[in-house]
Design an enzyme around this catalytic site. Structure first.
Site, PDB file in Angstrom:
ATOM      1  N   SER A   8       0.846  -1.196   0.000  1.00  0.00           N
ATOM      2  CA  SER A   8       0.000   0.000   0.000  1.00  0.00           C
ATOM      3  C   SER A   8       0.880   1.245   0.000  1.00  0.00           C
ATOM      4  O   SER A   8       1.669   1.478   0.920  1.00  0.00           O
ATOM      5  CB  SER A   8      -0.900   0.014   1.230  1.00  0.00           C
ATOM      6  OG  SER A   8      -1.445   1.312   1.374  1.00  0.00           O
ATOM      7  N   HIS A  32      -1.219  -1.235  -4.269  1.00  0.00           N
ATOM      8  CA  HIS A  32      -2.497  -0.863  -3.662  1.00  0.00           C
ATOM      9  C   HIS A  32      -2.483   0.642  -3.409  1.00  0.00           C
ATOM     10  O   HIS A  32      -1.567   1.170  -2.778  1.00  0.00           O
ATOM     11  CB  HIS A  32      -2.640  -1.640  -2.351  1.00  0.00           C
ATOM     12  CG  HIS A  32      -3.938  -1.466  -1.636  1.00  0.00           C
ATOM     13  ND1 HIS A  32      -5.060  -2.210  -1.930  1.00  0.00           N
ATOM     14  CD2 HIS A  32      -4.290  -0.649  -0.612  1.00  0.00           C
ATOM     15  CE1 HIS A  32      -6.046  -1.858  -1.118  1.00  0.00           C
ATOM     16  NE2 HIS A  32      -5.614  -0.905  -0.318  1.00  0.00           N
ATOM     17  N   ASP A  34      -4.606   3.760  -1.838  1.00  0.00           N
ATOM     18  CA  ASP A  34      -5.706   4.108  -0.936  1.00  0.00           C
ATOM     19  C   ASP A  34      -6.147   5.546  -1.148  1.00  0.00           C
ATOM     20  O   ASP A  34      -5.449   6.488  -0.761  1.00  0.00           O
ATOM     21  CB  ASP A  34      -5.243   3.944   0.516  1.00  0.00           C
ATOM     22  CG  ASP A  34      -5.074   2.486   0.904  1.00  0.00           C
ATOM     23  OD1 ASP A  34      -6.045   1.729   0.783  1.00  0.00           O
ATOM     24  OD2 ASP A  34      -3.962   2.119   1.329  1.00  0.00           O
ATOM     25  N   MET A  36      -8.646   8.430  -0.135  1.00  0.00           N
ATOM     26  CA  MET A  36      -9.515   8.779   1.008  1.00  0.00           C
ATOM     27  C   MET A  36      -9.965  10.225   0.903  1.00  0.00           C
ATOM     28  O   MET A  36      -9.164  11.100   0.546  1.00  0.00           O
ATOM     29  CB  MET A  36      -8.745   8.625   2.319  1.00  0.00           C
ATOM     30  CG  MET A  36      -8.158   7.253   2.526  1.00  0.00           C
ATOM     31  SD  MET A  36      -7.220   7.219   4.061  1.00  0.00           S
ATOM     32  CE  MET A  36      -6.565   5.549   4.009  1.00  0.00           C
ATOM     33  N   HIS A  65      -8.181   1.395  -3.945  1.00  0.00           N
ATOM     34  CA  HIS A  65      -9.150   1.207  -2.862  1.00  0.00           C
ATOM     35  C   HIS A  65      -9.787   2.565  -2.592  1.00  0.00           C
ATOM     36  O   HIS A  65      -9.144   3.453  -2.038  1.00  0.00           O
ATOM     37  CB  HIS A  65      -8.382   0.670  -1.643  1.00  0.00           C
ATOM     38  CG  HIS A  65      -9.215   0.476  -0.427  1.00  0.00           C
ATOM     39  ND1 HIS A  65      -8.662   0.124   0.787  1.00  0.00           N
ATOM     40  CD2 HIS A  65     -10.547   0.549  -0.226  1.00  0.00           C
ATOM     41  CE1 HIS A  65      -9.625   0.025   1.693  1.00  0.00           C
ATOM     42  NE2 HIS A  65     -10.777   0.286   1.096  1.00  0.00           N
ATOM     43  N   MET A  67     -11.986   4.968  -0.806  1.00  0.00           N
ATOM     44  CA  MET A  67     -12.680   5.235   0.461  1.00  0.00           C
ATOM     45  C   MET A  67     -13.251   6.638   0.415  1.00  0.00           C
ATOM     46  O   MET A  67     -12.753   7.574   1.055  1.00  0.00           O
ATOM     47  CB  MET A  67     -11.695   5.077   1.627  1.00  0.00           C
ATOM     48  CG  MET A  67     -11.354   3.629   1.913  1.00  0.00           C
ATOM     49  SD  MET A  67      -9.839   3.458   2.898  1.00  0.00           S
ATOM     50  CE  MET A  67      -8.628   3.430   1.584  1.00  0.00           C
ATOM     51  N   MET A 136     -11.606  -6.021   4.992  1.00  0.00           N
ATOM     52  CA  MET A 136     -10.762  -5.117   5.789  1.00  0.00           C
ATOM     53  C   MET A 136     -10.420  -5.792   7.118  1.00  0.00           C
ATOM     54  O   MET A 136     -11.301  -6.299   7.817  1.00  0.00           O
ATOM     55  CB  MET A 136     -11.504  -3.803   6.105  1.00  0.00           C
ATOM     56  CG  MET A 136     -11.736  -2.858   4.934  1.00  0.00           C
ATOM     57  SD  MET A 136     -10.249  -2.397   4.027  1.00  0.00           S
ATOM     58  CE  MET A 136      -9.273  -1.573   5.294  1.00  0.00           C
ATOM     59  N   ASP A 174      -6.886  -6.572   3.759  1.00  0.00           N
ATOM     60  CA  ASP A 174      -6.256  -5.254   3.797  1.00  0.00           C
ATOM     61  C   ASP A 174      -6.185  -4.721   5.223  1.00  0.00           C
ATOM     62  O   ASP A 174      -7.216  -4.424   5.830  1.00  0.00           O
ATOM     63  CB  ASP A 174      -7.056  -4.291   2.901  1.00  0.00           C
ATOM     64  CG  ASP A 174      -6.421  -2.911   2.819  1.00  0.00           C
ATOM     65  OD1 ASP A 174      -5.272  -2.745   3.264  1.00  0.00           O
ATOM     66  OD2 ASP A 174      -7.096  -1.996   2.284  1.00  0.00           O
TER      67      ASP A 174
HETATM   68  C1  DX5 Z   1      -6.437   1.489   5.524  1.00  0.00           C
HETATM   69  C2  DX5 Z   1      -5.929   1.142   4.136  1.00  0.00           C
HETATM   70  C3  DX5 Z   1      -4.883   0.086   4.101  1.00  0.00           C
HETATM   71  C4  DX5 Z   1      -3.602   0.477   4.772  1.00  0.00           C
HETATM   72  C5  DX5 Z   1      -2.737  -0.724   4.966  1.00  0.00           C
HETATM   73  O1  DX5 Z   1      -7.528   2.329   5.363  1.00  0.00           O
HETATM   74  O2  DX5 Z   1      -7.004   0.679   3.358  1.00  0.00           O
HETATM   75  O3  DX5 Z   1      -4.640  -0.285   2.753  1.00  0.00           O
HETATM   76  O4  DX5 Z   1      -2.886   1.427   4.036  1.00  0.00           O
HETATM   77  O5  DX5 Z   1      -1.629  -0.326   5.697  1.00  0.00           O
HETATM   78  P1  DX5 Z   1      -0.988  -1.251   6.819  1.00  0.00           P
HETATM   79  O6  DX5 Z   1      -0.449  -2.456   6.133  1.00  0.00           O
HETATM   80  O7  DX5 Z   1       0.045  -0.374   7.407  1.00  0.00           O
HETATM   81  O8  DX5 Z   1      -2.086  -1.622   7.785  1.00  0.00           O
HETATM   82 ZN    ZN Z   2      -6.520  -0.167   1.416  1.00  0.00          ZN
END
Ligand code: DX5
Ligand code: ZN
Length: 218
Positions: A8, A32, A34, A36, A65, A67, A136, A174
């Site tokens: 990620s 990956h 993220d 947000m 991903h 969010m 998750m 994840d």
């Molecule tokens: C959390 C994200 C994850 C996160 C994973 O909202 O969706 O993808 O970045 O990071 P680690 O491996 O540090 O938990």
């Molecule tokens: Zn994620």
């Protein structure tokens, strides 16, 4: 089953994204990303312009991903920026049929995500629409949190559902994955492992990836 590792980017050094990606790209299958919005989750990360920029430096498969509160409102932008897959939370789109169709129309693979609190039954009827099912294992919003082991039974349920129906969706877990719990996660039925801090937070990210892979394959 062969495992895909998806570091990620959230845990990478944002001032050095190109070299962070180059450091791991020959060792991993996916990246990956993220996204947000500070509304669906209490944190703001990065969006389309960053995806577009990092697309120029790698051919890795981009697992985005999403969010955000309206995750299907920027599908064309994701496609144009070079995303390969967008995954959306069932908590944000109670009926994913339209979003899945629209994602495919613009050439994106489609995934559905469930939060730790959401039962697998919440997405079961929609798994056939999916290229990816994401369980998750932390509350979405932040990297570096501890893995919630109670979600493993949902990973087992997802794997059983996919196998029993001859579906092809990958199953991703994840959050909070390390070399210490990766084996458990894979044994429960996941074939895509997201790891943020365990990879980009390590002194030697390629070795960290290899350690996770070795733990799963041992
Ligand atoms: C959390 C994200 C994850 C996160 C994973 O909202 O969706 O993808 O970045 O990071 P680690 O491996 O540090 O938990
Ligand atoms: Zn994620």
């Amino acid at each position: 089953m062969s495992i895909k590792i998806a570091p990620s980017l959230l845990a990478a050094d944002f001032a050095r994204l190109e070299s962070e990606i180059k450091g791991i790209e020959d060792h991993v299958e996916w990246l990956h990303l993220d996204v947000m919005d500070g509304h669906f989750v209490p944190n703001i990360s990065f969006g389309i312009p960053v995806i577009e920029s990092v697309r120029k430096v790698t051919d890795l498969y981009f697992d985005c991903h999403v969010m955000t509160t309206n995750p299907d409102s920027h599908l064309e932008d994701f496609a144009r920026a070079g995303a390969n897959l967008v995954s959306m939370h069932i908590e944000a789109i109670p009926d994913p049929t339209g979003p899945a169709e629209r994602a495919r129309e613009v050439g994106l693979d489609f995934g559905l995500v469930i939060n730790p609190i959401t039962p697998f039954e919440g997405i079961a009827p929609f798994v056939e629409l999916c290229d990816l099912v994401v369980v998750m294992s932390v509350e979405p919003g932040f990297g570096g949190q501890s893995f919630i082991p109670e979600v493993l039974s949902k990973v087992e349920a997802a794997r059983e559902w996919v196998e029993n129906r001859g579906l092809t969706a990958d199953i991703e877990v994840d959050g909070g994955i390390t070399a210490d719990n990766a084996r458990l996660v894979a044994d429960a039925g996941a074939n895509v492992l997201v790891a943020g801090s365990a990879v980009f937070g390590a002194e030697d990210p390629p070795s960290a990836v290899m350690e996770i892979r070795r733990a799963v394959e041992s």
